[in-house]
Design an enzyme around this catalytic site. Sequence first.
Site, mmCIF file in Angstrom:
data_model
loop_
_atom_site.group_PDB
_atom_site.id
_atom_site.type_symbol
_atom_site.label_atom_id
_atom_site.label_comp_id
_atom_site.label_asym_id
_atom_site.label_seq_id
_atom_site.Cartn_x
_atom_site.Cartn_y
_atom_site.Cartn_z
ATOM 1 N N ALA A 66 71.813 -13.094 26.252
ATOM 2 C CA ALA A 66 71.385 -14.374 26.808
ATOM 3 C C ALA A 66 71.196 -14.157 28.304
ATOM 4 C CB ALA A 66 72.462 -15.415 26.557
ATOM 5 N N GLY A 112 73.668 -12.015 23.003
ATOM 6 C CA GLY A 112 72.695 -12.805 22.243
ATOM 7 C C GLY A 112 71.644 -11.945 21.553
ATOM 8 N N GLU A 115 73.302 -10.805 18.460
ATOM 9 C CA GLU A 115 73.444 -12.007 17.620
ATOM 10 C C GLU A 115 72.107 -12.375 16.967
ATOM 11 O OE1 GLU A 115 75.394 -14.090 20.937
ATOM 12 O OE2 GLU A 115 76.921 -14.712 19.504
ATOM 13 N N GLU A 135 80.523 -10.092 25.704
ATOM 14 C CA GLU A 135 80.791 -11.382 26.359
ATOM 15 C C GLU A 135 82.148 -11.468 27.043
ATOM 16 O OE1 GLU A 135 79.223 -11.014 23.518
ATOM 17 O OE2 GLU A 135 77.524 -12.388 23.402
HETATM 18 N N1 COA Z 1 70.635 -11.695 31.604
HETATM 19 C C1 COA Z 1 69.846 -11.740 32.684
HETATM 20 N N2 COA Z 1 69.262 -10.659 33.224
HETATM 21 C C2 COA Z 1 69.494 -9.475 32.619
HETATM 22 C C3 COA Z 1 70.309 -9.338 31.488
HETATM 23 C C4 COA Z 1 70.900 -10.529 30.971
HETATM 24 N N3 COA Z 1 71.666 -10.515 29.872
HETATM 25 N N4 COA Z 1 70.363 -8.047 31.129
HETATM 26 C C5 COA Z 1 69.600 -7.388 32.001
HETATM 27 N N5 COA Z 1 69.069 -8.233 32.912
HETATM 28 C C6 COA Z 1 68.176 -7.930 34.056
HETATM 29 C C7 COA Z 1 68.938 -7.321 35.218
HETATM 30 O O1 COA Z 1 69.537 -8.346 36.015
HETATM 31 C C8 COA Z 1 67.826 -6.607 35.926
HETATM 32 O O2 COA Z 1 67.048 -7.548 36.638
HETATM 33 P P1 COA Z 1 66.601 -7.244 38.174
HETATM 34 O O3 COA Z 1 65.778 -5.998 38.089
HETATM 35 O O4 COA Z 1 65.816 -8.471 38.566
HETATM 36 O O5 COA Z 1 67.873 -7.061 38.940
HETATM 37 C C9 COA Z 1 66.942 -6.093 34.791
HETATM 38 O O6 COA Z 1 67.255 -6.927 33.654
HETATM 39 C C10 COA Z 1 67.210 -4.654 34.413
HETATM 40 O O7 COA Z 1 68.589 -4.507 34.125
HETATM 41 P P2 COA Z 1 69.538 -3.414 34.824
HETATM 42 O O8 COA Z 1 70.947 -3.916 34.741
HETATM 43 O O9 COA Z 1 69.018 -3.052 36.165
HETATM 44 O O10 COA Z 1 69.330 -2.184 33.821
HETATM 45 P P3 COA Z 1 70.347 -0.978 33.552
HETATM 46 O O11 COA Z 1 69.574 0.027 32.769
HETATM 47 O O12 COA Z 1 71.012 -0.542 34.813
HETATM 48 O O13 COA Z 1 71.501 -1.597 32.620
HETATM 49 C C11 COA Z 1 72.343 -2.940 30.784
HETATM 50 C C12 COA Z 1 71.192 -2.043 31.328
HETATM 51 C C13 COA Z 1 71.875 -3.519 29.472
HETATM 52 C C14 COA Z 1 73.596 -2.072 30.562
HETATM 53 C C15 COA Z 1 72.664 -4.053 31.818
HETATM 54 O O14 COA Z 1 71.446 -4.694 32.146
HETATM 55 C C16 COA Z 1 73.620 -5.106 31.316
HETATM 56 O O15 COA Z 1 74.814 -4.870 31.237
HETATM 57 N N6 COA Z 1 73.096 -6.313 30.976
HETATM 58 C C17 COA Z 1 73.896 -7.438 30.571
HETATM 59 C C18 COA Z 1 74.396 -7.261 29.173
HETATM 60 C C19 COA Z 1 75.277 -8.423 28.760
HETATM 61 O O16 COA Z 1 76.381 -8.596 29.261
HETATM 62 N N7 COA Z 1 74.792 -9.210 27.805
HETATM 63 C C20 COA Z 1 75.520 -10.300 27.254
HETATM 64 C C21 COA Z 1 75.146 -11.559 27.904
HETATM 65 S S1 COA Z 1 76.093 -12.897 27.251
#
Ligand code: COA
Length: 260
Positions: A66, A112, A115, A135
């Site tokens: 999400a 999400g 999910e 989460e």
């Molecule tokens: N919500 C909003 N933005 C998200 C996102 C999320 N769940 N997951 C990734 N993004 C965005 C990042 O903020 C980034 O945006 P930016 O370039 O404007 O800063 C872009 O997507 C790329 O992500 P980034 O984190 O730079 O990539 P990465 O390869 O370093 O890491 C992940 C990849 C998936 C490990 C990392 O993005 C992450 O941990 N995301 C969140 C996962 C999460 O907790 N999901 C559950 C949500 S309830």
Amino acid sequence: MKFQNILSETDNGITTITINRPSKLNALNRETIQELHDAFEIAENSPKTKVIILTGSGEKAFVAGADISEFADFSIEEGSKLAAKGQELLFDFVANLSKPVIAAVNGFALGGGLELAMAAHFRIASDNAKMGLPEVSLGVIPGYGGTQRLPQLVGKGRAMEMIMTAGMIDANQALQYGLVNHVTTPEELLDFAEKLAGKIMRNSSVAIASAIRAINANFEDGENGFQVEIEKFGNCFGTEDFKEGTQAFLQKRKAEFPGD
Ligand code: COA
């Protein structure tokens, strides 16, 4: 219908819905959830669609969760509403569609995103996929059905561990857990999904819709799945597909199901 955050294409009975926010790793914001609902509803009602494949655009992610930026300052009420609305509009909606939905998990499927993949009727993954429900690392719990569907798919102990550790598993571990049914290379993922869709489309769509309903009944509160199966089984005897399927078998020919 024109979409901003997703792509939807129908070809040879298969509707492929692609979440298309690669710069945000296809994170599910409010508009994307609404557009997905609309695209699934159109596919459900279109005679051109027999099977739906759901995937993410880009090489990195199916859906990274999400959109965290949307709910970071929510109150208790807003948090409850977010989960309730999302479940109704998308996650339960997908799980209860009468047309088969295959999730083709092509990279990160987190929060999400996992999910959503779990709301699909089954999942396949590319070998670079990573899945998890992180989460609790954000101080929240899965709110789009994750605490219910993950244990249904992988068992309670594994779900507890995945949710408590907020860790990710790779595609092969997901295969071993039964979270995905098949693992392919990234290049082969969509072709493989289409092959499975092709096999499904040879069968009676009416019978498949009944099977989905009966299988889902096992997981619904207050429903007796065996009773739903009996009703749905009986109803099949009144369909044109049943007449065609049984006649074709007896006449030693391939069935041409009319779909009603
Ligand atoms: N919500 C909003 N933005 C998200 C996102 C999320 N769940 N997951 C990734 N993004 C965005 C990042 O903020 C980034 O945006 P930016 O370039 O404007 O800063 C872009 O997507 C790329 O992500 P980034 O984190 O730079 O990539 P990465 O390869 O370093 O890491 C992940 C990849 C998936 C490990 C990392 O993005 C992450 O941990 N995301 C969140 C996962 C999460 O907790 N999901 C559950 C949500 S309830």
